[in-house]
Design an enzyme around this catalytic site. Structure first.
Site, PDB file in Angstrom:
ATOM      1  N   CYS A  24      23.715  25.193 -42.222  1.00 40.34           N
ATOM      2  CA  CYS A  24      24.688  25.127 -41.359  1.00 40.34           C
ATOM      3  C   CYS A  24      25.197  26.520 -40.770  1.00 40.34           C
ATOM      4  CB  CYS A  24      25.988  24.723 -42.051  1.00 40.34           C
ATOM      5  SG  CYS A  24      26.570  25.804 -43.365  1.00 40.34           S
ATOM      6  N   CYS A  27      25.395  29.520 -42.905  1.00 44.94           N
ATOM      7  CA  CYS A  27      24.305  30.279 -43.149  1.00 44.94           C
ATOM      8  C   CYS A  27      23.691  31.005 -42.382  1.00 44.94           C
ATOM      9  CB  CYS A  27      23.141  29.189 -43.382  1.00 44.94           C
ATOM     10  SG  CYS A  27      23.429  27.958 -44.639  1.00 44.94           S
ATOM     11  N   ASP A 457      17.394  36.873  -0.137  1.00 43.52           N
ATOM     12  CA  ASP A 457      16.405  37.544   0.733  1.00 43.52           C
ATOM     13  C   ASP A 457      15.810  36.848   1.805  1.00 43.52           C
ATOM     14  OD1 ASP A 457      14.561  39.653   1.168  1.00 43.52           O
ATOM     15  OD2 ASP A 457      13.219  38.406   0.253  1.00 43.52           O
ATOM     16  N   ASP A 656      12.096  37.942  -4.270  1.00 43.62           N
ATOM     17  CA  ASP A 656      10.458  37.499  -4.272  1.00 43.62           C
ATOM     18  C   ASP A 656      10.095  38.412  -5.586  1.00 43.62           C
ATOM     19  OD1 ASP A 656      10.275  40.352  -3.484  1.00 43.62           O
ATOM     20  OD2 ASP A 656       9.310  39.427  -1.699  1.00 43.62           O
ATOM     21  N   ASP A 660      12.421  43.287  -3.970  1.00 42.33           N
ATOM     22  CA  ASP A 660      13.870  42.971  -4.531  1.00 42.33           C
ATOM     23  C   ASP A 660      14.256  43.228  -5.959  1.00 42.33           C
ATOM     24  OD1 ASP A 660      14.241  42.033  -1.797  1.00 42.33           O
ATOM     25  OD2 ASP A 660      13.142  39.998  -2.490  1.00 42.33           O
TER      26      ASP A 660
END
Length: 860
Positions: A24, A27, A457, A656, A660
């Site tokens: 759970c 834990c 872009d 790309d 960039d």
């Protein structure tokens, strides 16, 4: 100085661990806390869903062994997984850990129900009016009645002993978890039942009939058995559902072929794919999967890359083209040279990215983690207080106190809370991978849904990044074919991108070229040459005016083309104008739809480009962007993103991934478009495998759907506990006489976890936006810019086109018809658009295409 510098640099390693024993969110919180205490650990990410943990640490201060020891000290197990492809044959051939766990749980479930059904019948039959054998009736048979129930409970206790082993172990270590609550609740019921056995025995031995009757009605053995069985049923359904959330990774792993046909020493040998090394020559035949990444050296084929990019149509490949692992060879045989093998292949990187994203933790999950860390101890406290209050309120009724206390313990297991986020993240990232959208982290997925501005872009993102011919305007008595023949022949020796676009257009139309002599490039003007001994010119208006070429009749058209962001090139022969050809970097077919898609989601669209302002304005206005920022240097793109953020905007950058990179890194979320096989672009948070901007829109839609799903799950988990804990404690009993028994509490707890997982699985029905079948915009512009009167266009829906060769066949067949001025086919859109100088019957158009072996589905 060098020594001082080296000492100041801290090299951190990231290691993934398999963690066992977690059941759970409490834990995972305890494991996280234990590992963070290890000296040298800087970051910990524990994933309950995949039972894994990623740790970032300083190798100079700690080691994987120390981290494993810390996890073991917390009551759990941890180990480093074996590298991919290095597992032993036994491991590879055997069932997966998930399958083995499900098989074991199914066995436990069957045994539990086999003994629970008669146990429940005997214990509760008299209340339901069910017939029971005489041996269970009467005070004198009370011990038989009690002992049979106890014996039927023992097998259920035995097969579900995991709850006791893990639950009490973590409880004694001061880190109680879900198993602790189940163990305490069922153990309390068991101990109460055993005490009842002794009380019945005492009553029978001393002739105390009232004592016997009292305790034989309050055995609670069926409650202990029902709790364990229903919890196991819930965990089984939950585990089976969780298995479906990781199907994307499993499918990706199954795509990898196991062997490869390698040419070594001129001999073709089939070897395990793990033994392929960089530089090997690999043979791939029709229908075979490509085993590693490489570059084709010999042969041609159409390759299905849908498993990696989501692109449904095969891609033509030839010498010099790259191929990626897991792609399928659809037609011819070819040989390629291995460039990336093992964990460096595109497929391996995809699996790693999807796995890391699924294992990462979204910021929204931190609230659940903080709650889970104190939840179980708080529940134990609430259960004890509840039992005491009921004991006092009922004047010492142990039965009432036990009922309320056990119900609180059982119904409060924080499973739903721990599963609320990771299941949705895993399904969401997996669904993205299926559609060529690789999300690197849960944080990126969450942040994306808050975006209000997207920066795009232009070159390579909104546009194809490659100039193409858009318009041909001819002088009187000159055909387009004649103009293009002269233009392409003249431009063939040039390496200028605009010249290459004209040569490519002539090639697509199958126009033969002729050799030119005395070729000369005139800087800033154009080119000159001799064609069949006649002087020919190609260039801008200034060049034509200097040569005395009459441009009358073309000035307005050239000006209109320039306003549209196109570059008009004039062509003249012997001092007479032949016509002009317009060239432009055209928008991709789906760019306008993508911009509209962003706007529909309430996103402001900004176009960022280094192009001149007039070209940028033309492209931006045609696509409908909100803001255009032109003439920006690559290094200044990051400043533009920063300026938008300074205005309080949440910015996503789509580019790309090369020029960039700074802007992608600066943005709140960076999306690298057109990555192809270069998956691991470090500057981006999300990698879009196809050069399709619509994938960015789908990534945003997927983010919103995933976060909405997480919020629904968290709401249910919190709401469930807020309502059910008081109900189990009996807070509503004085007003409505409502209180949950431990059996119904166990069923409700199991149901809550199953509901959360099932809700997350709804994300598997997410569908990407249907692609617009429109052809590129530059084809439509001919209607207004060509000389002559063009009265109509027709669009044909076509099935069967698979590649550029098919496209060329269809275009050639349609262009050959009388009345067809131009024909442009679109493979992806499954259509062709013809421009007509006069009406051509639909049947004629249809027959021309079908004679080439394709099926026309519509003409409009």
């Amino acid at each position: 100085m060098g020594g001082a510098f080296s000492e100041s640099v801290v090299f951190l390693l990231k290691q993934k661990f398999d963690v066992t024993g977690m059941t759970c969110s409490a834990c995972s919180a305890h494991v996280d806390k234990a590992v963070r205490k290890v000296d040298g650990v800087t970051e910990v990410n524990v994933n309950l869903l995949s039972n894994s943990m990623t740790v970032e640490y300083d190798p100079a201060k700690t080691s994987p062994q120390a981290i494993e020891a810390a996890v073991a000290a917390a009551g759990y197990g941890a180990s480093c997984p074996l590298p991919a492809g290095k597992q032993s044959p036994a491991v590879q051939q055997g069932p997966s850990p998930m399958e083995a766990e499900l098989k074991h749980m199914k066995c436990r479930l069957i045994v539990s129900f086999v003994f629970l059904i008669p146990l429940f019948y005997i214990a509760m039959g008299h209340m339901m009016g069910w017939p029971l054998p005489e041996v269970f009736h009467g005070t004198e048979n009370a011990m038989v009645f009690a002992l049979v129930q106890f014996l039927l409970l023992l097998p259920i206790l035995y097969v579900n002993d995991k709850y006791y082993k893990v639950g009490f172990k973590t409880l004694f270590k001061g880190a109680p978890n879900m198993d602790s609550l189940i163990a305490m609740g069922s153990a309390a019921a068991l101990i109460y039942g055993v005490a009842a056995l002794f009380a019945i025995g005492w009553g029978l031995g001393h002739g105390d009939t009232a004592l016997v009757n009292k305790w034989s009605m309050d055995l609670y053995f069926e409650s202990a058995g029902m709790i364990l069985t229903l919890i196991t049923l819930g965990k089984f359904l939950e585990t089976r559902s969780k298995g479906k959330t990781s199907e994307a990774i499993t499918r990706l792993m199954d795509l990898a072929p196991k062997t490869a046909s390698v040419l070594r020493g001129g001999v073709e040998t089939e070897i395990p794919v793990e033994d392929v090394v960089v530089g090997d020559l690999i043979v791939v035949r029709p229908g075979g999967r490509i085993p590693v990444d490489g570059i084709i050296t010999d042969g041609f084929s159409a390759v299905d890359e849908s498993a990696l990019t989501g692109e449904s149509l095969p891609v033509d490949k030839g010498p010099g083209d790259k191929v990626a692992a897991a792609s399928i060879n659809k037609s011819g045989s070819f040989t390629f040279k291995a460039l990336r093998v093992g964990e460096d292949t595109t497929l391996a990187q995809m699996i790693r990215l999807v796995d890391e994203a699924a294992s990462s933790k979204a910021p929204i999950a931190k609230l659940a983690d903080r709650v889970a860390g104190v939840f179980v101890p708080a529940v134990i406290g609430i259960a004890l207080v509840t039992a005491v209050i009921w004991l006092i309120a009922t004047g010492g009724s142990i039965t009432s106190a036990l009922t309320a206390g056990v119900a609180v313990l059982v119904i409060s297991c924080p499973c739903a809370l721990g599963l609320a986020t990771p299941v949705a993240i895993m399904v969401g990232t997996g669904k993205g991978a299926e559609n060529g959208i690789l999300i690197k982290s849960a944080e990126a997925l969450e942040t994306l849904h808050t975006i209000d501005t997207v920066v795009l872009d232009k070159t390579g993102t909104l546009t194809s990044g490659k100039p193409v011919v858009t318009d041909c305007l001819t002088a009187a008595d000159v055909t387009e074919e004649e103009l293009l023949c002269v233009a392409a022949s003249l431009e063939q020796p040039s390496e200028h991108p605009l010249a290459q676009a004209i040569v490519a257009e002539a090639g697509e139309r199958n126009i033969p070229l002729v050799s030119v002599e005395s070729f000369q490039a005139v800087h800033g003007r154009g080119v000159t040459a001799l064609l069949h001994g006649a002087p020919v010119l190609a260039g801008n208006r200034a060049m034509m005016e200097e040569a005395g070429v009459d441009l009358s009749g073309f000035e307005n058209s050239a000006g209109a083309l320039a306003e549209q962001g196109k570059t008009p090139l004039y062509f003249a022969e012997n001092g007479s104008l032949l016509g002009l050809v317009a060239v432009a970097d055209t928008a991709k077919p789906t760019s306008a739809a993508a911009v509209a898609g962003f706007k529909a989601l309430g996103i402001r669209v900004v176009m960022l480009t280094g192009d001149n302002r007039r070209t940028a304005q033309a492209v931006g206005q045609a696509l409908g962007v909100d803001e255009i920022v032109a003439e920006v240097l690559p290094q200044d793109k990051e400043k533009t993103v920063s300026a938008l953020q300074a205005q309080g905007r949440k910015v996503a950058m789509v580019g790309d991934g090369i020029n960039d990179a700074p802007a992608l890194a600066r943005a709140d979320v960076g999306l690298a478009i057109g990555a192809g096989t270069d998956v691991a672009i470090e500057s981006a948070d999300i990698v879009l495998m196809k050069s399709d901007l619509m994938d960015a829109v789908d990534a945003l839609r997927l983010s919103k759907a995933t976060i909405r799903n997480i919020k629904e799950n968290l709401f249910w988990a919190f709401f469930y506990n807020i309502i059910c804990i008081p109900l189990a404690a009996g807070a509503f009993y004085p007003l409505f006489h409502l209180q949950l028994s431990p059996m119904f509490a166990a069923a409700a707890m199991s149901l809550s976890s199953v509901c959360v997982v099932t809700n997350a699985l709804r994300l598997k029905f997410f569908k990407p936006t249907p692609r617009d079948t429109a052809v590129p915009q530059h084809n439509e512009s001919k209607e207004t810019t060509e000389k002559g009167t063009i009265t109509m266009k027709k669009k044909l829906g076509i099935e069967g086109m698979m590649c550029n060769h098919c496209k060329a066949h269809v275009e050639k067949a349609l262009s050959a018809l009388d009345g067809v001025t131009t024909a442009v086919a679109d493979v992806e859109g499954k259509c062709a658009v013809v421009t007509l100088s006069h009406d051509v019957a639909d049947d004629v158009l249809k027959k021309a295409v079908e004679d080439e072996g394709y099926q026309v589905t519509s003409v409009s």
